[in-house]
Write a protein that holds these residues in place. Structure first.
Motif, PDB file in Angstrom:
ATOM      1  N   CYS A 101       0.839  -1.211   0.000  1.00  0.00           N
ATOM      2  CA  CYS A 101       0.000   0.000   0.000  1.00  0.00           C
ATOM      3  C   CYS A 101       0.874   1.261   0.000  1.00  0.00           C
ATOM      4  O   CYS A 101       0.577   2.225  -0.704  1.00  0.00           O
ATOM      5  CB  CYS A 101      -0.921   0.031   1.213  1.00  0.00           C
ATOM      6  N   LEU A 102       1.960   1.242   0.791  1.00  0.00           N
ATOM      7  CA  LEU A 102       2.811   2.444   0.859  1.00  0.00           C
ATOM      8  C   LEU A 102       3.491   2.727  -0.480  1.00  0.00           C
ATOM      9  O   LEU A 102       3.700   3.873  -0.859  1.00  0.00           O
ATOM     10  CB  LEU A 102       3.874   2.282   1.953  1.00  0.00           C
ATOM     11  N   LYS A 103       3.844   1.647  -1.180  1.00  0.00           N
ATOM     12  CA  LYS A 103       4.544   1.852  -2.457  1.00  0.00           C
ATOM     13  C   LYS A 103       3.598   2.268  -3.580  1.00  0.00           C
ATOM     14  O   LYS A 103       3.932   3.132  -4.389  1.00  0.00           O
ATOM     15  CB  LYS A 103       5.189   0.524  -2.898  1.00  0.00           C
ATOM     16  N   PHE A 104       2.462   1.613  -3.659  1.00  0.00           N
ATOM     17  CA  PHE A 104       1.611   1.811  -4.836  1.00  0.00           C
ATOM     18  C   PHE A 104       0.291   2.529  -4.550  1.00  0.00           C
ATOM     19  O   PHE A 104      -0.025   3.520  -5.205  1.00  0.00           O
ATOM     20  CB  PHE A 104       1.307   0.455  -5.498  1.00  0.00           C
ATOM     21  N   ILE A 105      -0.469   1.998  -3.583  1.00  0.00           N
ATOM     22  CA  ILE A 105      -1.845   2.503  -3.452  1.00  0.00           C
ATOM     23  C   ILE A 105      -1.880   3.894  -2.816  1.00  0.00           C
ATOM     24  O   ILE A 105      -2.569   4.787  -3.294  1.00  0.00           O
ATOM     25  CB  ILE A 105      -2.715   1.507  -2.658  1.00  0.00           C
TER      26      ILE A 105
END
Ligand code: PHE
Length: 466
Positions: A439-443
């Protein structure tokens, strides 16, 4: 951990303070009115999805940055890398801008709490059945009265922050938050037991897919996202600052889950306190920002003898919620100044720092109050009234940019191992590492970019999402 600034006395105390920061005007005012204007159920659904996929992980990241550095925001970001110092500066300026209008609005809540008490006693300082729209305009266009209430609100904030992390903020939050919860329950029970209240419950919870016929849902999504991250106090220094006072033995992952959960429960409870009563009294759910001070006051006026009591309780609880948020905003500023003093080898005096900043705050909040939502004759700032301009800079630009960059920094630069090192202190485990890092990288970055666009769209009426 910087012991000269203090530390939370207990994890419960920390949670009450952090939930207190999150629960504020955003929950009790913004959430119901935005939900009212954005189709009810669909808004709630988007809000919940974004809180899990974006809000939770940013909360986790900010708490981790705070505790790992043990510093106020500027030193915290600079100690990660000199390149990130500007993020610290943004996170320092943002709460000052928010405080300026937050204290002014907190003053409005205080005024309405007192006015309902006046009605209860049949005093001349009550609302006394005056048309509520007229009453509201008369109040906020009276720059002197609005300023007095704003200054009182600011002074109360200063007094609490001055007393320190555990002796002021924690002590107050530990009493205020449970009290707020009980008051909210009382107001909800009254609202849902009024004849006709069911309309409000249906409005909130009956699945309604109307907004999906067309492109309207994109704008609902962006509005729900904007509401979500403001409500969680993300993207500016509060959560980082509060995280810095957390002991190494506490479990950040669990705390990062509890805060958004509690904040969301309170937002939904605020909806329950508002909509059933609004429907029962035959009023408009999509009343916009006037919902709190115009529609709800009309609801209390229509309730008969019990109205002033419930009016008093509701505005009192909004006042308390605003106060626990404003103390968290002010603590960001105070902690940065303490850091600076100590870096220079001086002994930092929290009391003096709080009082001096309090004076600056009074000037700012008086400016916002005498501008009277744009009707006070002060020059417009880029075409906006002062409150909206300060809100644009903070909630519209700095907060989403701050949260967006923070998720990118943790996701792509600092990485999983850096997070793990802090999260797994003293035998704690990081159970949802894969999910959180994904989630931190993409969303979160994509979500925050969309929210940023949504904010700009809302302020400048660009029509991107309509
Ligand atoms: N979260 C608070 C609210 O819902 C506002 C706030 C924003 C407080 C940012 C602190 C920091 O009203």
């Amino acid at each position: 951990m910087n012991s000269s600034k203090g530390e939370w006395g207990s994890n419960f105390g920390f949670l009450m303070a952090a939930v207190g920061s999150a629960v504020g005007l955003g929950n009790l005012w913004g959430f119901p009115y935005k939900m009212g204007m954005n189709g009810g159920f669909a808004f709630l659904l988007f809000y919940l999805i974004l809180a899990v996929l974006v809000g939770y992980v940013i909360m986790l990241g900010e708490l981790t940055i705070g505790r790992s550095t043990g510093k106020g925001v500027i030193a915290a970001y600079s100690s990660l890398s000199k390149k990130y110092a500007f993020l610290g500066w943004m996170a320092f300026l943002c709460p000052i801008l928010i405080l300026a209008f937050y204290c002014s609005l907190g003053g409005y809540c205080l005024k309405y709490t007192i006015a309902n008490l006046g009605d209860f006693f049949g005093a001349s300082w009550g609302v006394n059945g005056v048309d509520t729209a007229e009453y509201f305009v008369n109040f906020y266009t009276n720059g002197l009265e609005a300023s007095i209430f704003a200054v009182i609100f600011s002074i109360i904030t200063v007094i609490i922050v001055m007393r320190g992390v555990s002796g002021g903020i924690e002590k107050f939050s530990k009493v205020a938050m449970p009290a707020l919860f009980v008051l909210l329950l009382v107001v909800i029970v009254r609202g849902v037991t009024l004849p006709g209240a069911i309309g409000g419950l249906k409005f909130m919870f009956a699945p309604n897919w109307e907004v999906f016929n067309g492109s309207g849902w994109v704008s609902v999504l962006a509005t729900a996202g904007g509401q979500m991250f403001f409500s969680l106090s993300l993207g500016m220094g509060c959560i980082i600052t509060y995280g810095a006072y957390l002991s190494k033995k506490e479990n950040i992952e669990v705390n990062a889950l509890i805060i958004p959960f509690a904040d969301t429960v309170v937002a939904i409870m605020a909806g329950l306190a508002v909509f059933p009563a609004v429907f029962a009294m035959g009023m408009e759910p999509a009343g916009g920002p006037g919902l709190l001070f115009i529609t709800l006051q009309a609801v209390f006026d229509a309730m008969g003898a019990a109205g002033p009591i419930f009016g008093f309780l509701l505005y009192l609880l909004v006042f308390i919620a605003a106060l626990t948020s404003s103390i968290s905003l002010m603590e960001v500023v105070v902690s940065v100044i303490i850091d600076r003093k100590e870096e220079k080898g001086c002994v930092a005096n929290r009391k003096n720092i709080s009082v001096i900043f309090g004076l600056i705050l009074c000037v700012l909040t008086i400016l916002i109050s005498v501008d009277s939502l744009g009707e006070g004759g002060l020059p417009k700032l880029l075409g906006f009234c002062w409150l909206d301009f300060f809100d644009l800079l903070s909630e519209g630009i700095m907060m989403p940019v701050g949260a967006l960059l923070m998720s990118l920094i943790i996701g792509w630069k600092l990485g999983e191992n850096w997070m793990r090192e802090e999260l797994c202190q003293e035998g704690n485990q990081w159970k949802m590492a894969k999910f959180s890092m994904f989630c931190l990288k993409f969303i979160a970055p994509v979500g925050m970019a969309m929210i940023l666009l949504g904010q700009l769209d809302g302020f400048f009426k660009l029509g991107i999402f309509s």
